[in-house]
Each structure stands twice: as structure tokens, then as C-alpha cells.
Design an enzyme around this catalytic site. Sequence first.
Site, PDB file in Angstrom:
ATOM      1  N   LYS A 102     -17.792  37.555  25.641  1.00  0.00           N
ATOM      2  CA  LYS A 102     -18.079  36.320  24.891  1.00  0.00           C
ATOM      3  C   LYS A 102     -19.120  36.578  23.808  1.00  0.00           C
ATOM      4  O   LYS A 102     -18.978  36.143  22.672  1.00  0.00           O
ATOM      5  CB  LYS A 102     -18.605  35.240  25.858  1.00  0.00           C
ATOM      6  CG  LYS A 102     -19.199  34.036  25.176  1.00  0.00           C
ATOM      7  CD  LYS A 102     -19.722  33.024  26.160  1.00  0.00           C
ATOM      8  CE  LYS A 102     -21.142  33.238  26.614  1.00  0.00           C
ATOM      9  NZ  LYS A 102     -22.205  32.954  25.633  1.00  0.00           N
ATOM     10  N   ASN A 103     -20.163  37.320  24.179  1.00  0.00           N
ATOM     11  CA  ASN A 103     -21.267  37.501  23.231  1.00  0.00           C
ATOM     12  C   ASN A 103     -20.952  38.488  22.111  1.00  0.00           C
ATOM     13  O   ASN A 103     -21.751  38.657  21.184  1.00  0.00           O
ATOM     14  CB  ASN A 103     -22.542  37.921  23.969  1.00  0.00           C
ATOM     15  CG  ASN A 103     -23.111  36.771  24.786  1.00  0.00           C
ATOM     16  OD1 ASN A 103     -22.630  35.633  24.683  1.00  0.00           O
ATOM     17  ND2 ASN A 103     -24.139  37.048  25.581  1.00  0.00           N
ATOM     18  N   ARG A 163     -25.170  26.634  20.483  1.00  0.00           N
ATOM     19  CA  ARG A 163     -26.190  27.245  19.661  1.00  0.00           C
ATOM     20  C   ARG A 163     -25.650  28.418  18.835  1.00  0.00           C
ATOM     21  O   ARG A 163     -26.040  28.612  17.683  1.00  0.00           O
ATOM     22  CB  ARG A 163     -27.308  27.714  20.584  1.00  0.00           C
ATOM     23  CG  ARG A 163     -28.473  28.289  19.878  1.00  0.00           C
ATOM     24  CD  ARG A 163     -29.469  28.811  20.877  1.00  0.00           C
ATOM     25  NE  ARG A 163     -30.232  29.879  20.269  1.00  0.00           N
ATOM     26  CZ  ARG A 163     -31.260  29.693  19.485  1.00  0.00           C
ATOM     27  NH1 ARG A 163     -31.677  28.486  19.229  1.00  0.00           N
ATOM     28  NH2 ARG A 163     -31.881  30.712  18.948  1.00  0.00           N
ATOM     29  N   CYS A 205     -31.329  23.349  24.682  1.00  0.00           N
ATOM     30  CA  CYS A 205     -30.487  23.970  25.687  1.00  0.00           C
ATOM     31  C   CYS A 205     -31.276  24.048  26.975  1.00  0.00           C
ATOM     32  O   CYS A 205     -32.504  24.103  26.949  1.00  0.00           O
ATOM     33  CB  CYS A 205     -30.079  25.317  25.137  1.00  0.00           C
ATOM     34  SG  CYS A 205     -30.133  26.670  26.223  1.00  0.00           S
ATOM     35  N   ARG A 261     -35.307  27.655  22.532  1.00  0.00           N
ATOM     36  CA  ARG A 261     -34.523  28.555  21.686  1.00  0.00           C
ATOM     37  C   ARG A 261     -34.651  28.238  20.195  1.00  0.00           C
ATOM     38  O   ARG A 261     -33.712  27.775  19.547  1.00  0.00           O
ATOM     39  CB  ARG A 261     -33.069  28.555  22.136  1.00  0.00           C
ATOM     40  CG  ARG A 261     -32.927  29.035  23.549  1.00  0.00           C
ATOM     41  CD  ARG A 261     -31.522  28.961  24.031  1.00  0.00           C
ATOM     42  NE  ARG A 261     -30.821  30.222  23.894  1.00  0.00           N
ATOM     43  CZ  ARG A 261     -29.607  30.439  24.419  1.00  0.00           C
ATOM     44  NH1 ARG A 261     -29.005  29.514  25.072  1.00  0.00           N
ATOM     45  NH2 ARG A 261     -29.032  31.600  24.274  1.00  0.00           N
ATOM     46  N   PRO A 262     -35.811  28.517  19.640  1.00  0.00           N
ATOM     47  CA  PRO A 262     -36.011  28.255  18.210  1.00  0.00           C
ATOM     48  C   PRO A 262     -35.207  29.212  17.324  1.00  0.00           C
ATOM     49  O   PRO A 262     -34.583  30.150  17.816  1.00  0.00           O
ATOM     50  CB  PRO A 262     -37.507  28.469  18.027  1.00  0.00           C
ATOM     51  CG  PRO A 262     -37.939  29.310  19.163  1.00  0.00           C
ATOM     52  CD  PRO A 262     -36.986  29.077  20.284  1.00  0.00           C
ATOM     53  N   ILE A 263     -35.242  28.964  16.006  1.00  0.00           N
ATOM     54  CA  ILE A 263     -34.450  29.792  15.082  1.00  0.00           C
ATOM     55  C   ILE A 263     -35.316  30.405  13.978  1.00  0.00           C
ATOM     56  O   ILE A 263     -34.803  30.861  12.967  1.00  0.00           O
ATOM     57  CB  ILE A 263     -33.328  28.956  14.411  1.00  0.00           C
ATOM     58  CG1 ILE A 263     -33.877  27.645  13.876  1.00  0.00           C
ATOM     59  CG2 ILE A 263     -32.162  28.731  15.358  1.00  0.00           C
ATOM     60  CD1 ILE A 263     -32.995  26.955  12.897  1.00  0.00           C
ATOM     61  N   LEU A 310     -36.862  33.085  13.643  1.00  0.00           N
ATOM     62  CA  LEU A 310     -36.648  34.497  13.299  1.00  0.00           C
ATOM     63  C   LEU A 310     -35.422  34.660  12.395  1.00  0.00           C
ATOM     64  O   LEU A 310     -35.415  35.502  11.495  1.00  0.00           O
ATOM     65  CB  LEU A 310     -36.500  35.346  14.567  1.00  0.00           C
ATOM     66  CG  LEU A 310     -37.749  35.406  15.444  1.00  0.00           C
ATOM     67  CD1 LEU A 310     -37.447  36.096  16.773  1.00  0.00           C
ATOM     68  CD2 LEU A 310     -38.887  36.137  14.729  1.00  0.00           C
ATOM     69  N   ASP A 313     -28.994  37.393  31.384  1.00  0.00           N
ATOM     70  CA  ASP A 313     -27.733  36.734  31.751  1.00  0.00           C
ATOM     71  C   ASP A 313     -27.225  37.158  33.134  1.00  0.00           C
ATOM     72  O   ASP A 313     -26.223  36.622  33.611  1.00  0.00           O
ATOM     73  CB  ASP A 313     -26.650  37.028  30.692  1.00  0.00           C
ATOM     74  CG  ASP A 313     -26.881  36.236  29.412  1.00  0.00           C
ATOM     75  OD1 ASP A 313     -27.761  35.361  29.401  1.00  0.00           O
ATOM     76  OD2 ASP A 313     -26.182  36.509  28.417  1.00  0.00           O
ATOM     77  N   ARG A 352     -17.579  27.888  29.801  1.00  0.00           N
ATOM     78  CA  ARG A 352     -18.051  28.376  28.499  1.00  0.00           C
ATOM     79  C   ARG A 352     -17.939  29.902  28.415  1.00  0.00           C
ATOM     80  O   ARG A 352     -17.750  30.451  27.337  1.00  0.00           O
ATOM     81  CB  ARG A 352     -19.527  27.993  28.293  1.00  0.00           C
ATOM     82  CG  ARG A 352     -19.760  26.528  27.983  1.00  0.00           C
ATOM     83  CD  ARG A 352     -21.216  26.305  27.632  1.00  0.00           C
ATOM     84  NE  ARG A 352     -21.686  27.418  26.829  1.00  0.00           N
ATOM     85  CZ  ARG A 352     -22.873  27.999  26.928  1.00  0.00           C
ATOM     86  NH1 ARG A 352     -23.753  27.553  27.793  1.00  0.00           N
ATOM     87  NH2 ARG A 352     -23.212  29.003  26.165  1.00  0.00           N
TER      88      ARG A 352
HETATM   89  C1  UD1 Z   1     -27.980  35.732  23.130  1.00  0.00           C
HETATM   90  C2  UD1 Z   1     -26.818  35.554  24.081  1.00  0.00           C
HETATM   91  C3  UD1 Z   1     -27.294  34.978  25.412  1.00  0.00           C
HETATM   92  C4  UD1 Z   1     -28.414  35.835  25.996  1.00  0.00           C
HETATM   93  C5  UD1 Z   1     -29.527  36.065  24.969  1.00  0.00           C
HETATM   94  C6  UD1 Z   1     -30.576  37.033  25.438  1.00  0.00           C
HETATM   95  C7  UD1 Z   1     -24.986  35.153  22.563  1.00  0.00           C
HETATM   96  C8  UD1 Z   1     -23.986  34.192  22.029  1.00  0.00           C
HETATM   97  N1  UD1 Z   1     -25.862  34.670  23.467  1.00  0.00           N
HETATM   98  O1  UD1 Z   1     -28.515  34.431  22.882  1.00  0.00           O
HETATM   99  O2  UD1 Z   1     -26.179  34.956  26.308  1.00  0.00           O
HETATM  100  O3  UD1 Z   1     -28.964  35.171  27.109  1.00  0.00           O
HETATM  101  O4  UD1 Z   1     -28.966  36.586  23.749  1.00  0.00           O
HETATM  102  O5  UD1 Z   1     -30.016  38.238  25.786  1.00  0.00           O
HETATM  103  O6  UD1 Z   1     -24.980  36.324  22.233  1.00  0.00           O
HETATM  104  N2  UD1 Z   1     -36.209  33.272  19.970  1.00  0.00           N
HETATM  105  C9  UD1 Z   1     -37.238  32.824  19.196  1.00  0.00           C
HETATM  106  N3  UD1 Z   1     -37.017  32.620  17.865  1.00  0.00           N
HETATM  107  C10 UD1 Z   1     -35.797  32.840  17.297  1.00  0.00           C
HETATM  108  C11 UD1 Z   1     -34.759  33.314  18.099  1.00  0.00           C
HETATM  109  C12 UD1 Z   1     -34.987  33.521  19.444  1.00  0.00           C
HETATM  110  O7  UD1 Z   1     -38.336  32.590  19.681  1.00  0.00           O
HETATM  111  O8  UD1 Z   1     -35.656  32.634  16.071  1.00  0.00           O
HETATM  112  C13 UD1 Z   1     -36.446  33.457  21.418  1.00  0.00           C
HETATM  113  C14 UD1 Z   1     -35.587  32.487  22.238  1.00  0.00           C
HETATM  114  O9  UD1 Z   1     -36.206  31.234  22.354  1.00  0.00           O
HETATM  115  C15 UD1 Z   1     -35.491  33.207  23.567  1.00  0.00           C
HETATM  116  C16 UD1 Z   1     -35.506  34.676  23.153  1.00  0.00           C
HETATM  117  O10 UD1 Z   1     -35.988  34.730  21.815  1.00  0.00           O
HETATM  118  O11 UD1 Z   1     -36.602  32.932  24.363  1.00  0.00           O
HETATM  119  C17 UD1 Z   1     -34.149  35.345  23.211  1.00  0.00           C
HETATM  120  O12 UD1 Z   1     -33.280  34.686  22.347  1.00  0.00           O
HETATM  121  P1  UD1 Z   1     -32.109  35.426  21.579  1.00  0.00           P
HETATM  122  O13 UD1 Z   1     -32.171  36.894  21.850  1.00  0.00           O
HETATM  123  O14 UD1 Z   1     -32.123  34.970  20.164  1.00  0.00           O
HETATM  124  O15 UD1 Z   1     -30.846  34.829  22.312  1.00  0.00           O
HETATM  125  P2  UD1 Z   1     -29.553  34.211  21.681  1.00  0.00           P
HETATM  126  O16 UD1 Z   1     -29.092  35.014  20.525  1.00  0.00           O
HETATM  127  O17 UD1 Z   1     -29.703  32.754  21.526  1.00  0.00           O
END
Ligand code: UD1
Length: 419
Positions: free
Chosen positions: A22-23, A94, A118, A123-125, A127, A306, A398
Site C-alpha cells: 500500500k505504501n 492523509r 488522524c 501528523r503535521p505537514i 516538512l 506499522d 484501508r
Molecule cells: C508513512 C506511512 C505510514 C507509516 C509512516 C511511518 C504511507 C502512505 N504511510 O506515513 O504507514 O506509519 O510513514 O513509517 O506511506 N511529521 C512531522 N512533520 C511533517 C511530516 C511528518 O512532524 O511534515 C511527523 C509525523 O507527525 C509523525 C512522523 O513524522 O510523527 C512520521 O511521519 P511520516 O514519516 O511523514 O509518515 P507518513 O508519510 O504520514
Amino acid sequence: MEKIIVKETKELKGEVDISSAKNSVLPIIAGCILCPEKIVLKNVKMLEDVQVITSLLRELNSEVEYSEITNDLVINSYNINPLEETNELVRKMRASFLIMGPMLARFGRCKISLPGGCNIGSRPIELHLKGFKALGANIKQGHGYIEATAKKLIGNRIYLDFPSVGATENIIMASVLAKGTTIIENAADEPEIWDLINFLNKMGADIYGGGARKIIIKGVQNLHGITHQPIYDRIEAGTFMVAAAITNSMIKINDVNEEHLMPIIEKLKECGVVVTEEENGIIVDGRYDKSTADIKTLPHPGFPTDMQPQMMALLSTIKGTSLITETVFENRFMHVPELLRMGANIKIDGRTAVIEGCTKLTGCDVNSTDLRAGAALILAGLVAEGETRVGEIHHIDRGYKNIEEKFRKLGVNIERVTI
Ligand code: UD1
């Protein structure tokens, strides 16, 4: 409302085929936006999350065709409309935010709804946005939307404070068509990142690793259509490995890449599980005495977050004390109260769960609180006395296609019922 009902199972037997990851599939589908030609993705299972992202592409006017028979997903984004605004679908999942990088790269513009919250954390964005800004994009936020615009993206050096999977993918996709070279430092290193990179390189991108957690993207003029088969799902495979371990069984898991599974294999070995390589798969032998283990979730190649809920189900059944420390998400212990209902003995202290393995779990009504939590409850149900009724299974759908069918093939008494 649907539920999965699982009954105590003495032993699993047989083989299970693993689906594509999926990822990997989600970012790769977003990556199809970059190319105005036909792309064929092989062996894609229509998971709920895959439906969301393909609907999103259709909303943007991409042509998307799927065959239930061949499992080929064919996407042509020639006619994609950069002015279309999306809302509901982005809020639903997301990972939809992954369309921002490719839209910005191809059209210099993208306006989408801010991704919703979520269960497992905020899960901020920031970055992702830091990366887009470094490439020269202008970011505006307001009224629940986020808009990025750029005349021409220009390569830059970007350091991620945390190796975020999504941010790394979004920035890679934004940089592919940029002018010059982009270097991402402290990038995520998950196998799915490298699958995305391989996919993009096949289309004509120029991306390579530059040492530990460094990814270098040399901008190219355009990309061309290809056929690609995403990698197999290491988390689905890990879930079935735990199923063998928790039921003291031996099963074969087909179509996996042992290297991708290394963190999970190593931890299961510590618990006493024997894993051997076989042609086209692995044999997981969980028939030996089990030992406790301590786990700390970390970005790859650390132990994957995960797989944390599934391992918690297993450790709840192993006599002695185990510790699980969750460092990736701030709120990923939602499954603990559900496991407690089944008789597990777990205490949470901040980001650490202290698990006192018990001799017997008991079946009852429980709810999936997120995707992997749901899988963990089914695993616990395999060994719980009586019947376990798992609700809120839309979370499970999902990320697992027909999970009950795969378990049934292994000899589990499991069914999906509509209530
Ligand atoms: C992806 C996976 C998810 C997995 C996660 C961590 C997909 C579709 N999903 O999610 O299954 O659990 O990686 O291996 O591939 N963070 C920030 N700022 C940001 C982005 C992230 O602080 O801009 C933090 C998040 O809040 C979280 C951590 O970084 O605590 C990990 O997030 P991230 O690696 O971005 O996970 P996803 O890409 O959402």
C-alpha cells in the site's frame, strides 16, 4: 455495519500470498501525475486507500482504469486539470497530500484541502512545505486550504528535521522536473521510498542515493510512460509472520523480499521464531518456546511503527515483561484499551508500553482504532478463548485486501458479517 468474527484457532497451516505494498502504491499513483503518458501498474489490489487516491486522480481528470482480473491499474494523466480543487478526498486520507509535489512540479500550482487529523497523531505537514519552499514555491494557507505556486522550481539542498516518509516522497516528486539538482538530507530510507525512486527513474528521472539518508535528484525535462510492478507489502507479510508466531504454527509466506523484512525478522527471532528463506518466499516457524522482547519503533531500518500493534498482540501472550517504545507517532497506543478488554496486561508510561505477558486472552467485542490496530486485534483473536468480534473494520480494509479470506486459507475460522 460490518464486523470480523474470529474464533480461537489451534494451528495455522499452508501458504499466504502477499499483495503489493500500500505504501508504495499510493505515492507511485501520485507520481503518475508527473507524466503525460500512459502508465501501467501491475498487481495492484484495490484497497480502500487505493480507491481514494485513484478517485482523487479521476477528480483531477486523469484517466484511470482498473482490471479486477489482471489487477492492472492503468493511469493516463495527459488531460489532468491543475485548476481543479479537491477537498473531501484529501481530508479522508492523509496520503492524498502526496499529489501536491507532482502537481507543483508539472503545473507550478496546486491547491488542496489541508489533510485531516488522524487517530495515531496530529501528523503535521511542515516538512513537506519546507521542501516546497526551498525549491522556490510560494505557500498560502487559509480557509482549510493550502495552495502552492511556483513559476519554475529550482533545485536546492533540503535538510529534514525528521526522516518523514511522506515529506521525502513529496519533495522527491516536486524536484524531478525542477531546474538543477536537489539534495535531501536526513531523508527517509524505507523500501517504499526506493520503489518510488525506481519507478520515477524508469520514467526518465535521474535520482540516486548519496550516502546515509541522502537522496540526490537531478532535474530532467520530461518523463515517459512505463510499466511498473510495486514491491510486496512488508507490513502485510509481517502481520502474517506474527500470526504464525502467536499460534505456534509454521506457514509459508510467498512473494516477499527478506531484506525488507529484516527488522521484523530479527525481532521475531529474539522471540524464538525461526525464519528460513525458501524459493519465492519464507517459512515462518513459530512452534518453539517464546521469549519476551523489547521494541523501539524507529524510521527504517529501525523497527517499523506499522508493526508495533501486531507485535504488542504477540508479546501480550508471551510470559514475562516486554517493553514497547513508540517514537514515530505520539498517539499510537489506541489498541491498548482494546487488548486490555481481551485480558492483556499492559500499562502505558508516556511513550512506553509495559506488557506483562499473560497465559490466556479471552474473546470479546473490540474495535479497530486504526489500520494496524485492527490487524493486531484479529491476531489476538486467533488465540483468544472463544470468539472475538472486531468492529470498525473499515480501518482494516484501508490496508489489507480480503484479510479474512487469507486467514481462512490458513485454516482460521473467521468471517465478515453485516450487523
Ligand atoms: C508513512 C506511512 C505510514 C507509516 C509512516 C511511518 C504511507 C502512505 N504511510 O506515513 O504507514 O506509519 O510513514 O513509517 O506511506 N511529521 C512531522 N512533520 C511533517 C511530516 C511528518 O512532524 O511534515 C511527523 C509525523 O507527525 C509523525 C512522523 O513524522 O510523527 C512520521 O511521519 P511520516 O514519516 O511523514 O509518515 P507518513 O508519510 O504520514
